[in-house]
Write an enzyme that holds these catalytic residues in place. Structure first.
Site, short mmCIF file in Angstrom:
data_model
loop_
_atom_site.label_atom_id
_atom_site.label_comp_id
_atom_site.label_asym_id
_atom_site.label_seq_id
_atom_site.Cartn_x
_atom_site.Cartn_y
_atom_site.Cartn_z
N HIS A 18 1.01 -1.27 0.05
CA HIS A 18 -0.10 0.00 0.07
C HIS A 18 0.95 1.31 -0.08
CE1 HIS A 18 0.78 0.65 4.33
NE2 HIS A 18 0.19 -0.66 4.80
N HIS A 21 4.40 1.33 1.93
CA HIS A 21 5.26 0.54 1.43
C HIS A 21 5.89 1.28 0.12
CE1 HIS A 21 2.59 -2.51 3.00
NE2 HIS A 21 3.69 -2.62 3.91
N CYS A 126 3.52 -11.33 21.74
CA CYS A 126 2.32 -10.97 21.07
C CYS A 126 2.62 -11.61 19.65
CB CYS A 126 2.45 -9.25 20.77
SG CYS A 126 1.46 -8.75 19.46
N CYS A 129 3.20 -8.97 16.66
CA CYS A 129 4.70 -8.40 16.47
C CYS A 129 5.67 -9.54 16.49
CB CYS A 129 5.29 -7.68 17.95
SG CYS A 129 3.80 -6.29 18.09
N CYS A 143 -0.48 -5.40 24.30
CA CYS A 143 0.40 -5.08 23.30
C CYS A 143 0.51 -3.70 22.92
CB CYS A 143 0.62 -6.13 22.19
SG CYS A 143 1.28 -5.12 20.83
N HIS A 146 -0.60 -3.67 19.01
CA HIS A 146 -1.73 -4.42 18.54
C HIS A 146 -2.98 -4.31 19.63
CE1 HIS A 146 1.49 -5.93 15.81
NE2 HIS A 146 0.49 -6.01 15.10
N LYS A 296 -3.47 5.84 11.14
CA LYS A 296 -2.49 5.32 10.32
C LYS A 296 -3.30 4.41 9.52
CE LYS A 296 1.60 2.18 10.41
NZ LYS A 296 1.96 0.96 10.85
N LYS A 299 -5.43 -1.99 6.87
CA LYS A 299 -6.46 -2.73 6.07
C LYS A 299 -7.80 -3.11 7.08
CE LYS A 299 -5.92 -7.19 4.77
NZ LYS A 299 -5.49 -8.39 4.51
N1 MSP Z 1 9.20 -7.12 7.59
C1 MSP Z 1 9.58 -6.03 8.56
C2 MSP Z 1 10.72 -5.12 8.22
C3 MSP Z 1 12.06 -6.25 8.46
S1 MSP Z 1 13.29 -5.10 7.55
C4 MSP Z 1 14.58 -6.28 7.94
C5 MSP Z 1 8.15 -4.91 8.61
N2 MSP Z 1 7.55 -5.22 7.21
S2 MSP Z 1 6.12 -4.08 7.18
O1 MSP Z 1 5.82 -4.81 5.69
O2 MSP Z 1 5.31 -4.17 8.10
O3 MSP Z 1 6.64 -2.62 6.59
C6 MSP Z 1 6.99 -1.75 7.40
C7 MSP Z 1 7.21 -0.54 6.48
O4 MSP Z 1 6.61 -0.23 5.57
C8 MSP Z 1 7.50 0.79 7.44
O5 MSP Z 1 8.69 0.49 8.52
C9 MSP Z 1 7.55 1.57 6.53
O6 MSP Z 1 8.83 1.68 5.69
C10 MSP Z 1 6.33 1.24 5.43
N3 MSP Z 1 5.23 1.56 6.01
C11 MSP Z 1 4.11 0.97 6.44
N4 MSP Z 1 2.93 1.49 6.62
C12 MSP Z 1 3.34 2.77 6.80
C13 MSP Z 1 2.76 4.28 6.87
N5 MSP Z 1 1.37 4.30 7.00
N6 MSP Z 1 3.27 5.30 6.32
C14 MSP Z 1 4.56 5.32 6.20
N7 MSP Z 1 5.51 4.14 5.91
C15 MSP Z 1 4.92 2.82 6.26
O7 MSP Z 1 8.06 -4.41 9.45
#
Ligand code: MSP
Length: 669
Positions: A18, A21, A126, A129, A143, A146, A296, A299
């Site tokens: 989304h 990412h 959790c 997490c 947590c 969550h 934030k 989904k």
């Molecule tokens: N798999 C772990 C990361 C491991 S790195 C060795 C993870 N994955 S995640 O799919 O949850 O991705 C988190 C990351 O996605 C955040 O740190 C950020 O880079 C991005 N984002 C997800 N949602 C976001 C927002 N709402 N706003 C900005 N960035 C966000 O954590």
């Protein structure tokens, strides 16, 4: 040769990509392109994180086997990136054999060094997490992420002696102030580290509970904890231990993450690296969240923004520009289509698009569409000299700010030039020079404009690669002269006169048409200042593209109806000194200030829509004019006692301030 290595987090494959990412990945792409354009040898890595409970559960819900499921979702990420023009050099999956090999080798290394031990542990686990929480870390027994009650699990596991490296990490962060940046996150990590002893990290899961993971090399009854596995992707992808890339790029590694995964990256990872005998990474660049209506994205709340929909509707480059310009890296930002449309119309259609249209069509009219020769610099006017200086300064500021992840400020610095160019057109009035037949001076004016536009187009390449190349082609310096990514930006802040007189230009430029919102915004559709939320400066032109029109037009605005002196005298204007300022915790455009107006009760709290234009720390110590008797009102939960006077100049905001310092509390009359 200078080098640069940038990584995104590897994303979990439990949901499709989304906006969040996409943002981090677009930032990484812009940084990678910027460094390539500055002549750095660059490597850019992204990928997917595929082990652990979370993934098994998600696969189960879909009735799929973990491997089949991870292949499918990882594919969604991999396929999205080319659509967003992401120029990653590698895409890593933690289920790949190359990664498994590295994780096992490093586990063995750390085990042999004595930093991994076997022990029994009870903790609050959790599943969301995938980590244990201590009693202290839980909020009301839940947590903190969550908001669910974790399960108490007691089991034998392997532990990483993280505590052993705590003091080293504190010292390293202190000695390297930009190891974790921006500063607020550095402070957060330091206070976490200094608040008590760091627990050791549980790095295994018994196979009786989880099999979807990388087996520990020294005990086949266990798999590796997903974070210990995932973080190592950053070195796997450099072909550690023997690959040439490891030696070349590890010393310059920089990571991009959002604040949700600060602790694993700022605490687990550097201590793991140290235990394994690696140098620490160079920078951890932490950003805030994209919020939708102050929440934030998630989904379950159904407020997820699909990046591809936005890119398809508004254009990929404008969408990338918006993301980098709108969020002050480090702070949260609100996403709304209203803000997107306002920004695109103001910055791209009005400022940049108009500039290209005007200047190219004037060159066609006055010089047959060919770059004219400028006069000798000795014959230039101050206006020309100022413009050249503005161009070099803006480029230098952009380069400096962009390189240290202050993208919005970097773009703002470039826009000072874009707006300066529009003003230069008005101030030097080429149409009059043409009428007067002053071809020599006209040639200088048009040459300077075109040379500056070339600089703007080049600097925009990391953010809007396709539009930049189109702009360059319109200026007759297309990519056939050498791809932008091989060092074309280097030197642009010092050099002048690259555009060759005689070069043929495009007759017109229609790159950034105005955009419209598809549907009218709902009653709560806007998220920024406006209406009751807009004190003084917060009457932000970004919500109203007209307000970003050239200053000349704004100056022509109808004067307000006359008032009596008594009416004016009702307004109590005072000079105050800003003694403290910080980002409003709930609104990214507002700043909360404490302003000393010489009152007995101490400084008063004033909230103003200044965050677009000023960093809180830049306001501290400034003298401002405050409307002191304005009825207090609440702005996103904080009461504002008065308002600060400011004036809009094009897209910039200037504060009203006395010409010399005065005692706080002096009345303005
Ligand atoms: N798999 C772990 C990361 C491991 S790195 C060795 C993870 N994955 S995640 O799919 O949850 O991705 C988190 C990351 O996605 C955040 O740190 C950020 O880079 C991005 N984002 C997800 N949602 C976001 C927002 N709402 N706003 C900005 N960035 C966000 O954590």
């Amino acid at each position: 040769m200078q080098r640069f290595y940038i990584t995104t987090p590897i994303y979990y494959v439990n949901a499709k990509p989304h906006l969040g990412h996409a943002y981090t990945t677009i930032v990484a792409d812009a940084l990678a392109r910027f460094h390539r354009a500055m002549g750095f040898e660059t490597r850019f890595l992204t990928g997917t994180d595929e082990h652990g409970d979370k993934i098994v559960q998600a696969a189960g819900k879909n009735g799929e086997q973990p491997q089949e499921y991870t292949d499918r979702i990882s594919g969604l990420f991999r396929d999205l990136w080319p659509e967003l023009n992401i120029s990653n050099d590698d895409f890593i999956r933690t289920t790949e054999p190359r990664h498994k090999k590295v994780v096992q080798a490093i586990l063995q290394k750390v085990y042999d060094s004595g930093d991994i031990y076997f022990g029994e542990y009870g903790g609050h686990y959790c599943y969301g997490c995938e980590r244990f929480y201590t009693e202290k870390e839980l909020e009301d027994g839940l947590c903190p992420q969550h908001k669910v009650k974790p399960e108490f699990i007691q089991e034998k596991n392997y532990f990483f002696r993280m505590s052993r490296h705590q003091q080293w990490l504190i010292e390293h962060i202190k000695a390297n102030p930009d190891f974790v940046r921006p500063e607020r996150y550095r402070n957060e990590v330091l206070s976490l580290l200094e608040s008590g002893a760091l627990d050791d990290l549980c790095i295994s899961r018994p196979k009786t509970r989880l099999t979807w993971g990388i087996e520990l090399p020294f005990d086949t009854d266990y798999v590796t904890y997903v974070w210990f596995d995932a973080l190592l992707n950053y070195v796997t992808a450099l072909d550690w231990p023997d690959g040439e890339n490891f030696g070349k790029f590890w010393p310059v590694a920089q990571h991009l993450v959002a604040k949700d995964i600060l602790k694993p990256h700022a605490v687990f990872w550097p201590t793991m690296l140290r235990a394994a005998g690696f140098e620490p990474y160079r920078h951890l660049n932490v950003h805030g969240y994209w919020l939708v209506k102050d929440t934030k994205m998630s989904k379950s709340l159904g407020n997820v923004v699909e990046p591809l929909d936005m890119a398809r509707h508004y254009g990929l480059d404008p969408f990338r520009y918006f993301l980098l310009r709108e969020m002050h890296y480090g702070n949260d930002a609100s996403f709304s289509e209203e803000a997107l449309v306002a920004r695109l119309n103001a910055d791209l259609a009005n400022d940049l698009g108009n500039l290209f249209n005007r200047v190219l069509s004037m060159t066609r009219k006055y010089f047959g569409g060919v770059v004219p020769a400028p006069q000798d610099e000795a014959d230039w006017t101050d206006l020309d000299r100022d413009l050249k200086e503005l161009a070099l300064t803006s480029c230098a500021n952009f380069q400096q700010l962009f390189g240290c992840v202050r993208f919005s400020y970097g773009l703002e610095a470039l826009w000072e030039l874009v707006r300066g160019l529009n003003k230069h057109v008005d101030a030097s009035a080429p149409w009059t020079l043409f009428k007067q037949g002053d071809t020599a001076r006209l040639g200088t004016v048009m040459y300077c404009l075109l040379e500056c536009m070339r600089k703007v187009a080049l600097h925009l390449w990391p953010v809007m690669p396709e539009s930049s190349e189109k702009m360059l082609a319109q200026l007759g310096v297309g990519v056939e002269h050498g791809a932008v990514d091989s060092g074309r930006l280097a030197g642009e802040a010092e050099t002048w006169g690259v555009l060759a007189p005689g070069t043929a230009l495009s007759a017109t430029s229609q790159l950034f048409p105005r955009v419209e919102l598809e549907a009218a915004p709902g009653p709560d559709g806007t998220d920024g200042p406006g209406g009751a939320e807009a004190p003084a400066a917060a009457k932000d032109g970004r919500k109203d593209a007209k307000a970003a029109a050239p200053v000349e037009e704004a100056a022509k605005a109808e004067p307000a109806p006359e008032i009596e002196y008594e009416d004016f005298a009702k307004v109590d204007l005072r000079v105050g000194t800003v003694v403290a300022a910080e980002q409003h915790p709930k609104a990214d455009r507002l700043i909360r200030m404490d302003i000393d107006c010489g009152e007995e009760g101490g400084p008063r709290q004033v909230v103003g829509g200044l965050a677009e234009h000023f960093a809180p720390e830049d306001l501290i110590g400034r003298q401002v004019v405050v409307v002191a008797n304005l009825k207090p009102r609440k702005l996103r939960g904080l009461t504002s006692h008065g308002m600060v006077l400011a004036v809009r100049d094009g897209e910039a905001m200037r504060l009203l301030t006395p010409s010399e310092p005065v005692n706080p509390g002096r009345k303005v009359s």
